[in-house]
Scaffold this motif. Structure first.
Motif, PDB file in Angstrom:
ATOM      1  N   THR A 368       0.817  -1.208   0.000  1.00  0.00           N
ATOM      2  CA  THR A 368       0.000   0.000   0.000  1.00  0.00           C
ATOM      3  C   THR A 368       0.851   1.258   0.000  1.00  0.00           C
ATOM      4  N   GLU A 369       1.943   1.242   0.735  1.00  0.00           N
ATOM      5  CA  GLU A 369       2.741   2.446   0.923  1.00  0.00           C
ATOM      6  C   GLU A 369       3.942   2.552  -0.016  1.00  0.00           C
ATOM      7  N   ALA A 370       4.191   1.517  -0.819  1.00  0.00           N
ATOM      8  CA  ALA A 370       5.419   1.470  -1.622  1.00  0.00           C
ATOM      9  C   ALA A 370       5.571   2.670  -2.542  1.00  0.00           C
ATOM     10  N   ALA A 371       4.478   3.106  -3.157  1.00  0.00           N
ATOM     11  CA  ALA A 371       4.577   4.223  -4.106  1.00  0.00           C
ATOM     12  C   ALA A 371       5.087   5.492  -3.440  1.00  0.00           C
ATOM     13  N   SER A 372       4.752   5.675  -2.167  1.00  0.00           N
ATOM     14  CA  SER A 372       5.184   6.882  -1.459  1.00  0.00           C
ATOM     15  C   SER A 372       6.657   6.837  -1.086  1.00  0.00           C
TER      16      SER A 372
END
Length: 558
Positions: A368-372
């Protein structure tokens, strides 16, 4: 000739890095389908993905995607795998040379490939158009209409916002994220009548506004089933990880009226894995989300009910019935129960970690947070497969990934293939014998204090992102006093209940417990929650299937 239902907005997309071939493909497609579909062509995987995202934002439909296999930077299989996340309903075709047919066959496992075409396809009337006619007919007969996306307005460092995003992503609910400090986010907040002090604000597809919603309310509004259709079942499966999904598939397919109850999202820890590469039948690996989605759809196709965001708080015996109680006071009953509650990652006890959870400190939510994390320094805590998979996945976009391991090396706890991938990654560093001493930050994680277990020396490092994958705590506290567990909370079953040859206390049957049967007859356990289980996806699925076989045996003798 096949025609689109909405000619102005329905697309056939083709991507080939050879400009001459790209133009030829588009020419052939326009000749046959130009009157009913819009033909969009691209000359690289990246530009094709950008085109798909723009089409998605505009609400356009994509019926078929054709991709050349041999493309630089991103080959056709890699492109189609990413395109699957943007337009999962589009039919997918791989264009190959004769020498690449093996790759095309492998792609069937990776991207659910619908067809592969050998180049050249002269004449197209015989080798191209019949294939596309069939694929377009299949697409038109399916529910290809785009699902109205849920809108989530939140803040990057808001723990409740992180929880909502993770819940929607893990349940494969389409949503769009808007930052509360950007113009579009502020416009949505104003339209929702919110001042932005309480985040996230969720706008459901029907326009309903939810402020800081809890999982049950959110699940009901985005179309997830939360209420059982009946009061009594043949089988209740508690837990939606690989073991629970396996049990639901086999139970429903063998005629048992089956309901699966999951407190958060199907898939369990495996569902959060970026890549599972040692699961039988997937030579190129499969993401946890893809495997979970297939299993969930398969269970539903056989008739299993799947309830999401329902927390089970009690299990009772009422004669031949096994009663499952929910946190809201309601209950369902069944002839048999399979406990597949799985495990959760243990929480870091270091000072500062609890207050920063969801604000830079995350437990198993790397997808979920990888893109950030793109272009930033990331820390991953843990030495088992889940930590290794997260490190490899995050390393694709992060500036650096540092893997913090308490032990002397990875060899004792991680699969060999993952160790090799970590060693081959230029931006992954492994720090053995290292523990997190403290986490620091005001609004979000800013620094970590690390301690060398060998020397006792400490070091403060800058850090905004830390993903924790340590230990396995069984989710069985609610079973206290109902079924026997070991000292760590794992459920005892089968031979582990009769080490001295005598039946467990209060066992009233004249037979010993079956292999996966707990100390309560008719209640079975499968997967990671079982004492001495293998803690692998394949073994969990196998135990789910075996438990159903034993349920049949129990029902036959009851």
């Amino acid at each position: 000739m096949a025609q689109a239902t909405d000619a102005a907005r329905t697309v056939i997309l083709t991507v080939d890095d050879d400009p001459g071939v790209s133009r030829a493909i588009a020419r052939d497609l326009r000749r046959r389908y130009g009157g009913g579909y819009r033909i969009v062509r691209a000359e690289s995987g990246e530009s094709a993905l950008e085109a798909l995202r723009e089409l998605k934002l505009r609400g356009d439909l994509v019926a078929v995607i054709l991709a050349d296999y041999r493309m630089p930077q991103m080959n056709g299989i890699e492109f189609l795998e990413q395109a699957l996340g943007v337009y999962p309903g589009a039919r997918r075709v791989l264009l190959t040379a004769y020498a690449d047919t093996n790759a095309a066959i492998d792609a069937i496992n990776v991207v659910d490939l619908d067809h592969y075409l050998l180049k050249p396809w002269d004449p197209p009337e015989e080798k191209l158009y019949p294939v596309l006619d069939d694929l377009l007919a299949v697409w038109r007969s399916s529910d290809y209409r785009p699902v109205p996306a849920t809108k989530v307005v939140g803040h990057r460092w808001s723990a409740p916002s992180s929880r909502v995003r993770d819940f929607l992503a893990r349940n494969q609910v389409p949503y769009r994220w808007y930052s509360s400090d950007e113009p579009e986010g502020r416009r949505l907040l104003e339209a929702a009548g919110s001042d932005g002090r309480r985040l996230p604000v969720v706008i459901a597809p029907d326009g309903t506004v939810l402020v800081e919603p809890e999982a049950p309310e959110l699940a009901a509004r985005v179309g997830l089933a939360t209420t059982p259709a009946a009061e009594f079942y043949d089988l209740v499966v508690i837990g939606g990880g690989p073991a629970g999904l396996g049990a639901a598939v086999y139970g429903a397919s063998e005629g048992l009226r089956t309901v699966l109850v999951e407190r958060s999202a199907t898939g369990g820890q495996a569902g959060q894995s970026s890549r599972i590469e040692n699961y039988l039948g997937f030579p190129d690996g499969v993401s946890g989300a893809q495997l979970t989605d297939r299993a969930r759809r398969q269970a539903g196709r056989f008739g299993a009910e799947i309830l999401t965001a329902r927390e089970v708080t009690g299990l009772e015996v009422n004669g031949a019935a096994r009663v499952v109680r929910f946190s809201d006071g309601s209950a369902i009953a069944a002839h048999s129960v399979i406990l597949a509650t799985g495990v959760s990652y243990r929480q870091l006890g270091a000072p500062g970690c609890e207050g920063l959870t969801g604000r830079g400190v995350y437990y198993g939510s790397s997808l979920t947070e990888a893109a950030s994390c793109e272009g930033q320094d990331v820390y991953v805590v843990g030495g088992a497969n889940s930590a290794g998979q997260a490190a490899v996945y995050l390393a694709r976009g992060a500036k650096s990934v540092t893997l913090l391991v308490r032990g002397d090396s990875l060899t004792a706890s991680m699969s060999y293939y993952l160790i090799q991938q970590i060693e081959d990654a230029h931006n992954i560093t492994v720090r053995p014998r290292t523990a997190v001493e403290a986490a620091h930050g005001e609004e979000h994680l800013e620094r970590l204090t690390l301690r060398d277990a060998g020397t006792g020396a400490t070091e403060v490092v800058d850090a905004q992102w830390m993903f924790v994958f340590i230990g396995a705590a069984p989710l069985t506290d609610w079973l206290e006093g109902t079924v026997l567990r070991d000292g760590d909370g794992f459920i005892l079953a089968g031979p582990d209940l009769t080490p001295d040859g005598r039946p467990p206390p209060a066992w009233e049957l004249d037979r010993p417990p079956y292999h996966l049967e707990t100390s309560v007859p008719g209640v079975f356990v499968a997967g990671d929650a079982r004492a001495r289980s293998a803690k692998r996806v394949a073994s969990a699925v196998g135990e789910g299937a075996m438990a159903v076989m034993l349920v049949h045996r129990y029902l036959e003798q009851s």
